[in-house]
Design a protein around this motif. Sequence first.
Motif, PDB file in Angstrom:
ATOM      1  N   LYS A   1       7.054  -6.594 -22.413  1.00 56.25           N
ATOM      2  CA  LYS A   1       5.943  -6.345 -21.493  1.00 56.25           C
ATOM      3  C   LYS A   1       4.691  -5.979 -22.268  1.00 56.25           C
ATOM      4  CE  LYS A   1       6.137  -2.635 -18.946  1.00 56.25           C
ATOM      5  NZ  LYS A   1       6.481  -1.666 -17.867  1.00 56.25           N
ATOM      6  N   LEU A   2       3.576  -6.706 -21.974  1.00 53.34           N
ATOM      7  CA  LEU A   2       2.298  -6.422 -22.627  1.00 53.34           C
ATOM      8  C   LEU A   2       1.403  -5.523 -21.780  1.00 53.34           C
ATOM      9  CD1 LEU A   2       1.380  -9.915 -24.149  1.00 53.34           C
ATOM     10  CD2 LEU A   2       2.534  -7.993 -25.250  1.00 53.34           C
ATOM     11  N   ARG A   3       1.638  -5.519 -20.474  1.00 55.82           N
ATOM     12  CA  ARG A   3       0.851  -4.676 -19.568  1.00 55.82           C
ATOM     13  C   ARG A   3       1.657  -4.442 -18.304  1.00 55.82           C
ATOM     14  NH1 ARG A   3      -0.392  -7.779 -15.438  1.00 55.82           N
ATOM     15  NH2 ARG A   3      -1.087  -9.939 -15.646  1.00 55.82           N
ATOM     16  N   GLU A   4       1.201  -3.496 -17.475  1.00 56.03           N
ATOM     17  CA  GLU A   4       1.858  -3.200 -16.208  1.00 56.03           C
ATOM     18  C   GLU A   4       1.541  -4.300 -15.189  1.00 56.03           C
ATOM     19  OE1 GLU A   4       4.024  -0.843 -15.607  1.00 56.03           O
ATOM     20  OE2 GLU A   4       3.814  -0.081 -17.655  1.00 56.03           O
ATOM     21  N   SER A   5       2.449  -4.500 -14.261  1.00 49.87           N
ATOM     22  CA  SER A   5       2.230  -5.494 -13.209  1.00 49.87           C
ATOM     23  C   SER A   5       1.068  -5.076 -12.314  1.00 49.87           C
ATOM     24  CB  SER A   5       3.490  -5.658 -12.361  1.00 49.87           C
ATOM     25  OG  SER A   5       3.248  -6.497 -11.257  1.00 49.87           O
ATOM     26  N   ARG A   6       0.244  -6.069 -11.926  1.00 52.08           N
ATOM     27  CA  ARG A   6      -0.876  -5.799 -11.022  1.00 52.08           C
ATOM     28  C   ARG A   6      -0.606  -6.318  -9.614  1.00 52.08           C
ATOM     29  NH1 ARG A   6      -4.656  -8.586 -15.263  1.00 52.08           N
ATOM     30  NH2 ARG A   6      -4.862  -6.974 -16.842  1.00 52.08           N
ATOM     31  N   LEU A   7       0.586  -6.858  -9.407  1.00 53.11           N
ATOM     32  CA  LEU A   7       0.875  -7.499  -8.130  1.00 53.11           C
ATOM     33  C   LEU A   7       1.036  -6.489  -7.003  1.00 53.11           C
ATOM     34  CD1 LEU A   7       1.363 -10.216  -6.766  1.00 53.11           C
ATOM     35  CD2 LEU A   7       3.790 -10.011  -7.332  1.00 53.11           C
ATOM     36  N   PHE A   8       1.585  -5.321  -7.295  1.00 54.23           N
ATOM     37  CA  PHE A   8       1.770  -4.311  -6.247  1.00 54.23           C
ATOM     38  C   PHE A   8       1.620  -2.919  -6.831  1.00 54.23           C
ATOM     39  CE2 PHE A   8       5.814  -5.522  -8.048  1.00 54.23           C
ATOM     40  CZ  PHE A   8       6.431  -4.316  -8.333  1.00 54.23           C
ATOM     41  N   LYS A   9       1.134  -1.995  -6.009  1.00 52.61           N
ATOM     42  CA  LYS A   9       0.869  -0.633  -6.454  1.00 52.61           C
ATOM     43  C   LYS A   9       2.118   0.235  -6.404  1.00 52.61           C
ATOM     44  CE  LYS A   9      -4.000  -0.727  -5.084  1.00 52.61           C
ATOM     45  NZ  LYS A   9      -5.052  -0.115  -4.232  1.00 52.61           N
ATOM     46  N   SER A  10       3.034  -0.087  -5.479  1.00 53.70           N
ATOM     47  CA  SER A  10       4.253   0.703  -5.367  1.00 53.70           C
ATOM     48  C   SER A  10       5.410  -0.204  -4.985  1.00 53.70           C
ATOM     49  CB  SER A  10       4.099   1.796  -4.300  1.00 53.70           C
ATOM     50  OG  SER A  10       4.008   1.218  -3.007  1.00 53.70           O
ATOM     51  N   MET A  11       6.610   0.232  -5.297  1.00 52.12           N
ATOM     52  CA  MET A  11       7.810  -0.541  -4.984  1.00 52.12           C
ATOM     53  C   MET A  11       7.957  -0.744  -3.486  1.00 52.12           C
ATOM     54  SD  MET A  11      10.427  -2.051  -6.351  1.00 52.12           S
ATOM     55  CE  MET A  11      10.567  -1.316  -7.980  1.00 52.12           C
ATOM     56  N   TRP A  12       7.678   0.302  -2.710  1.00 55.93           N
ATOM     57  CA  TRP A  12       7.860   0.201  -1.264  1.00 55.93           C
ATOM     58  C   TRP A  12       6.788  -0.686  -0.628  1.00 55.93           C
ATOM     59  CZ3 TRP A  12      12.517   1.220  -0.470  1.00 55.93           C
ATOM     60  CH2 TRP A  12      13.168   2.240  -1.176  1.00 55.93           C
ATOM     61  N   GLY A  13       5.594  -0.680  -1.205  1.00 49.36           N
ATOM     62  CA  GLY A  13       4.564  -1.592  -0.722  1.00 49.36           C
ATOM     63  C   GLY A  13       4.958  -3.033  -0.953  1.00 49.36           C
ATOM     64  N   TYR A  14       5.578  -3.289  -2.103  1.00 46.67           N
ATOM     65  CA  TYR A  14       6.049  -4.637  -2.421  1.00 46.67           C
ATOM     66  C   TYR A  14       7.164  -5.065  -1.467  1.00 46.67           C
ATOM     67  CZ  TYR A  14       8.325  -8.387  -5.029  1.00 46.67           C
ATOM     68  OH  TYR A  14       8.898  -9.575  -5.384  1.00 46.67           O
ATOM     69  N   ILE A  15       8.089  -4.138  -1.192  1.00 49.72           N
ATOM     70  CA  ILE A  15       9.191  -4.450  -0.275  1.00 49.72           C
ATOM     71  C   ILE A  15       8.660  -4.783   1.115  1.00 49.72           C
ATOM     72  CG2 ILE A  15      11.197  -3.468   0.908  1.00 49.72           C
ATOM     73  CD1 ILE A  15      11.703  -1.824  -1.651  1.00 49.72           C
ATOM     74  N   LYS A  16       7.706  -3.984   1.590  1.00 52.10           N
ATOM     75  CA  LYS A  16       7.150  -4.201   2.930  1.00 52.10           C
ATOM     76  C   LYS A  16       6.471  -5.563   3.037  1.00 52.10           C
ATOM     77  CE  LYS A  16       3.404  -2.038   4.138  1.00 52.10           C
ATOM     78  NZ  LYS A  16       2.447  -0.955   4.512  1.00 52.10           N
ATOM     79  N   ARG A  17       5.654  -5.895   2.040  1.00 52.28           N
ATOM     80  CA  ARG A  17       4.949  -7.174   2.076  1.00 52.28           C
ATOM     81  C   ARG A  17       5.908  -8.342   1.936  1.00 52.28           C
ATOM     82  NH1 ARG A  17      -0.774  -6.808  -1.190  1.00 52.28           N
ATOM     83  NH2 ARG A  17      -1.737  -5.179   0.070  1.00 52.28           N
ATOM     84  N   SER A  18       6.907  -8.188   1.066  1.00 43.53           N
ATOM     85  CA  SER A  18       7.879  -9.261   0.865  1.00 43.53           C
ATOM     86  C   SER A  18       8.692  -9.503   2.134  1.00 43.53           C
ATOM     87  CB  SER A  18       8.810  -8.920  -0.301  1.00 43.53           C
ATOM     88  OG  SER A  18       8.098  -8.826  -1.505  1.00 43.53           O
ATOM     89  N   ALA A  19       9.112  -8.405   2.785  1.00 39.34           N
ATOM     90  CA  ALA A  19       9.893  -8.527   4.031  1.00 39.34           C
ATOM     91  C   ALA A  19       9.072  -9.226   5.115  1.00 39.34           C
ATOM     92  CB  ALA A  19      10.334  -7.151   4.500  1.00 39.34           C
TER      93      ALA A  19
END
Length: 335
Positions: free
Chosen positions: A201-219
């Motif tokens: 890993k060269l940098r942190e992911s910018r796709l989502f700010k939190s794991m739960w935010g990612y889960i909500k959007r993905s669902a």
Amino acid sequence: MKLIIQIPCYNEEKTLPVTFQDLPKKIDGIDEIEYLIINDGSHDKTVEVAKELGIDHIVSFPNNRGLAKGFMAGIDACLRLGADIIVNTDGDNQYQGQDIEKLVQPILSGKSEIVVGDRQTDSIEHFSFLKKKLQKLGSWVVRLASNSNVTDTTSGFRAYSRDAAMNLNVLSKYTYTLETIIQAGRKKTAIKNVKIGTNEKLRESRLFKSMWGYIKRSATTIIRTYSMFRPLKVFLILGSLAFGSGSLLGIRYLYFLFNGQGDGHIQSLILASILITAGFQLGVFGLLADAIAANRKINDELLYRLKRMEYDKINNKELEEQLYLKEVAVNKEKL
């Protein structure tokens, strides 16, 4: 056979050189390899770095529009440029460029139209235990929704045949990874998995700010996309649940009514009536949504044909211009 490797970029001036140097310059079965970046409103020197590296094509947005918009803009540009195969990778050097040859081989051999790189997430050291389990759970849900066998559904390392790329229609404003797999699976597109490696890993992911935010959007994306392709099933399930619950409450009220206790359970009768009515209405909505879905299939087919005509016309015109210039050059040599 022309391959274009597209790289969505947002402030990737530091990682883009590493990513680009790792990309293949020659692949057996491929006549031309070109490189394209989608500059998604970067405010660093991403574009300048891309030009210095000699990247062939640059698509730029004046402001950040998100991964889904950038992905589709890249696909459109690649098709206009005459790509027979399109590979999508990330600008953060997450994926190993040498694996691109693995991605394109099933398409070259005619065994697949879309190839998805399987990162084997259990082996990625910087993924937490929770993230690994959520990735597996999410991929399992998407496989059910898409009726496909894709192992790593969130992997952005993918190869598309020209025909498969023209069939893509992404509506999400967030990400394309889940939606395109469900679309492809429901359209019976041939999809294949290929095991790939990942880099540090060269940098942190910018796709989502939190794991739960990612889960909500993905669902939300999974449910919405699946509902677009199987609306009757979705509405009938919801309608059946509401109708069944209402019926049980109605039977319960009748039981008390026949035992002389109906006055104390009027609330159950009211709720039963609401649920039964809602269940019936959901069933009707399902029929209407199914008719809309059928119309959407026709629209998708028309859109595919229009795209094919447009892109082929552009490429034929460019080919004619190239042949004309060659003919002029030959005539000059003769003179």
